[in-house]
Each structure stands twice: as structure tokens, then as C-alpha cells.
Design a protein around this motif. Structure first.
Motif, PDB file in Angstrom:
ATOM      1  N   CYS A 279     -81.563 -31.045 -37.076  1.00  0.00           N
ATOM      2  CA  CYS A 279     -80.410 -30.150 -37.183  1.00  0.00           C
ATOM      3  C   CYS A 279     -80.868 -28.701 -36.949  1.00  0.00           C
ATOM      4  O   CYS A 279     -81.857 -28.268 -37.544  1.00  0.00           O
ATOM      5  CB  CYS A 279     -79.777 -30.275 -38.569  1.00  0.00           C
ATOM      6  SG  CYS A 279     -78.489 -29.038 -38.855  1.00  0.00           S
TER       7      CYS A 279
ATOM      8  N   CYS B  72     -75.317 -33.377 -37.527  1.00  0.00           N
ATOM      9  CA  CYS B  72     -75.744 -33.274 -38.928  1.00  0.00           C
ATOM     10  C   CYS B  72     -74.499 -33.394 -39.806  1.00  0.00           C
ATOM     11  O   CYS B  72     -73.586 -32.572 -39.699  1.00  0.00           O
ATOM     12  CB  CYS B  72     -76.430 -31.939 -39.185  1.00  0.00           C
ATOM     13  SG  CYS B  72     -76.815 -31.697 -40.937  1.00  0.00           S
TER      14      CYS B  72
ATOM     15  N   CYS C 151     -80.072 -26.745 -40.869  1.00  0.00           N
ATOM     16  CA  CYS C 151     -80.814 -27.100 -42.087  1.00  0.00           C
ATOM     17  C   CYS C 151     -82.194 -27.676 -41.776  1.00  0.00           C
ATOM     18  O   CYS C 151     -82.976 -27.897 -42.703  1.00  0.00           O
ATOM     19  CB  CYS C 151     -80.000 -28.059 -42.951  1.00  0.00           C
ATOM     20  SG  CYS C 151     -79.823 -29.708 -42.258  1.00  0.00           S
TER      21      CYS C 151
END
Ligand SMILES: [Zn+2]
Length: 313
Positions: A198, A212, A201
Motif C-alpha cells: 500500500c 488496501c 500505510c
């Protein structure tokens, strides 16, 4: 970018069901060419019978014979019968209120075409030549010019009643795993496990789903992980699956591959089932020509610390 994969997928399993007194009498009756309904609390006769009153939830046990003739209450034409349906030629799905019943039974009607079917049509049961105590003991309905058929006088008591049925469930799909999993599956064929990270994150998803779920962002950066990993949790399987050539008991585990932020699941082999544990270090085992690991086995490394995988449970 290679082409997105797709393949036929069949989910098939035999569903074994015990019948209880009401369904047992109904299906045993069909075997004996008798149709039984049940009397509801308000006096109505329900066919097919149910064990509990649909309005009051009272237990229903008062079996009542109805005639094998009846009236179509509604219908739909089936142009292209599918595998496992009652007839192999086009037919009508019909709801039939049998003479003596207050509700309608769903079944097939053998008719030359939709012009031959209408609400109010009089029909009768065509019994199957070989009957075993199943709804298929009614082969189908057929048009019937005439009076209600006579009853046999059955009380619902039969010798050798049917206690259970096996209903084969089968679902046919054309399955496409999408862009992300296509790349994952193609990498597996080269014995590499590739997830996606991702951009927000930084979590690495294996197998990747293309986005994600936490951040709602597409994941496009590919990251190779593993091949080794850690068992985060597991279960011992004691029920043998049909068509699966694995002896029970065996262990199915969640495995966090090194570098992945999500556990995938796989079978654990090469170790007695009762010695598998959380933290066990494992690696994939490939068989010749396989497109994915057959199972994972212990690497012989010391177990991982709980802190190393506690966020991946
Ligand atoms: Zn994210």
C-alpha cells in the motif's frame, strides 16, 4: 501486463440431511405414490408439509393425504434446462395447488411449449419409474383433463420410512481473480511469492487484492516476500473431504511469510500434526510442474518470538 486469468470453478458437495417425522412421512409417501400434507393451526393443509406452523410456530404433526392432481397457480417457461433439472427438454416451472391442499408445490410441468401452459391448468403427477423417497419421485407434472384423483387412504404410517436424504449441491462458476491475483498466481508458477504494498500505510498484502482495505487505495508496487514464514495460528482438520487425497488428521495454518503483513493459509506437512505450534518456522514444498506450493514444512530454525508475529494473527 499479462492477460488476466480466468478458469472454470466448480464447487460441489453432498449435503446430508436427516428428515424428522414430517419430511420423512412426506418423502416416504412419494416413494409409495402418496402425497401428504400437514394440517396447520388454522386448519389449512400445507403441501409440501412443514414441521412448524408458519404463523404460530406451533409444532405440526397432523398428516393429511391430498390428491396427485391439482391446478397450476403460476408458472414460468424454462427455455434451456440445465444439468440436474427435472426434464432435459424445455419445460414449465409450475406452482401446483394439489386437490385438497391450500398451498402450492413447486415442480416441473412437461408441456410442448409455453402456449400449452396457463394459470388454472389442470395437471397430475407423473411418478418416476424408480422411487427412493425424494422429491424427484415426482418425475414432473403433466396436463390432466379430469376430476381430482382418488385418495389411497394413507395415514402417513409406512414400513421402512426414509430417515435422510443426500442432496448434491453444485455451483458452476467462471472465476477471474483480477489483475493483482493474476500477477500473484503467475509469480507462483515461477516459485516466487509476490504481494503488493500500500502506498500509504506501507502494508504488504499477500495474496494481493489490488487495493488496501484500510486506506482504500490501489496497490501497485510489487514486493517479493518469503519464501519462508511463520505459523501464526492453525487448526487440526479431522474431517476427510471428498476427492481430497490427504489423510486426516492434518494441520491447516495461517502463515505470515517473511516481509508480508498478512497471513496466507496452507497445509503443514513434514511434522506430526500434534507438534505444529504458533511461531513454527516453515517453507514451501513444491511438486514438479505445480503452479503453487503443495504444502509448507518446518525449516528447522528456532521458533519465532511471539512479538514478531502478534500483529499478524
Ligand atoms: Zn494502506
Amino acid at each position: 501486463m499479462s492477460e488476466v486469468l480466468k478458469a472454470p470453478l466448480v464447487v460441489e458437495f453432498p449435503f446430508t440431511r436427516s428428515l424428522g417425522p414430517v419430511q420423512s412421512a412426506f418423502l416416504t409417501g412419494l416413494r409409495e405414490r402418496v402425497v401428504l400434507g400437514v394440517r396447520a393451526s388454522d386448519g389449512r393443509i400445507l403441501v409440501p408439509p412443514v414441521e412448524y406452523d408458519p404463523t404460530t410456530a406451533d409444532e405440526l404433526r397432523d398428516l393429511v393425504e391430498v390428491a396427485p392432481t391439482g391446478t397450476v397457480t403460476t408458472w414460468a417457461w424454462n427455455h434451456a434446462p440445465r444439468r440436474g433439472q427435472p426434464l432435459t427438454t424445455p419445460f414449465a416451472w409450475v406452482l401446483v395447488r394439489l386437490d385438497g391442499s391450500d398451498t402450492a408445490l413447486l415442480h416441473a410441468l412437461d408441456a410442448p411449449g409455453p402456449d400449452a401452459v396457463h394459470t388454472g391448468l389442470r395437471v397430475r403427477i407423473r411418478w418416476a419409474g424408480e422411487r427412493t423417497g425424494a422429491i424427484t419421485d415426482i418425475a414432473c407434472f403433466e396436463p390432466h383433463d379430469g376430476e381430482p384423483a382418488r385418495l389411497t387412504g394413507s395415514t402417513g404410517e409406512f414400513a421402512d420410512p426414509v430417515g435422510g436424504i443426500v442432496a448434491a449441491a453444485r455451483l458452476d462458476y467462471t472465476y477471474s481473480p483480477g489483475r493483482a491475483q493474476t500477477a500473484y498466481i503467475n509469480s507462483l508458477a515461477d516459485r516466487r511469492t509476490v504481494g503488493e504494498r500500500c502506498p500509504s500505510c506501507r502494508k504488504v498484502y499477500v495474496p494481493p487484492r489490488g487495493a488496501c482495505p484500510t486506506c482504500g487505495l490501489p496497490t501497485t508496487e510489487q514486493v517479493e516476500v518469503g519464501p519462508r514464514g511463520t505459523v501464526t495460528t492453525f487448526c487440526i482438520v479431522n474431517i476427510k473431504a471428498k476427492n481430497l487425497d490427504i489423510e486426516v488428521p492434518y494441520v491447516y495454518a495461517h502463515i505470515a511469510l517473511d516481509g508480508a503483513d498478512l497471513a496466507l493459509h496452507a497445509r503443514i506437512g513434514g511434522i506430526p500434526y500434534d507438534q505444529v505450534r504458533m511461531g513454527l518456522r516453515v517453507e514451501p514444498v513444491w511438486t514438479d510442474g505445480a503452479r503453487y506450493p503443495d504444502h509448507y514444512r518446518p525449516t528447522g530454525e528456532p521458533d519465532a518470538d511471539y512479538d514478531a508475529y502478534k500483529e499478524l494473527l
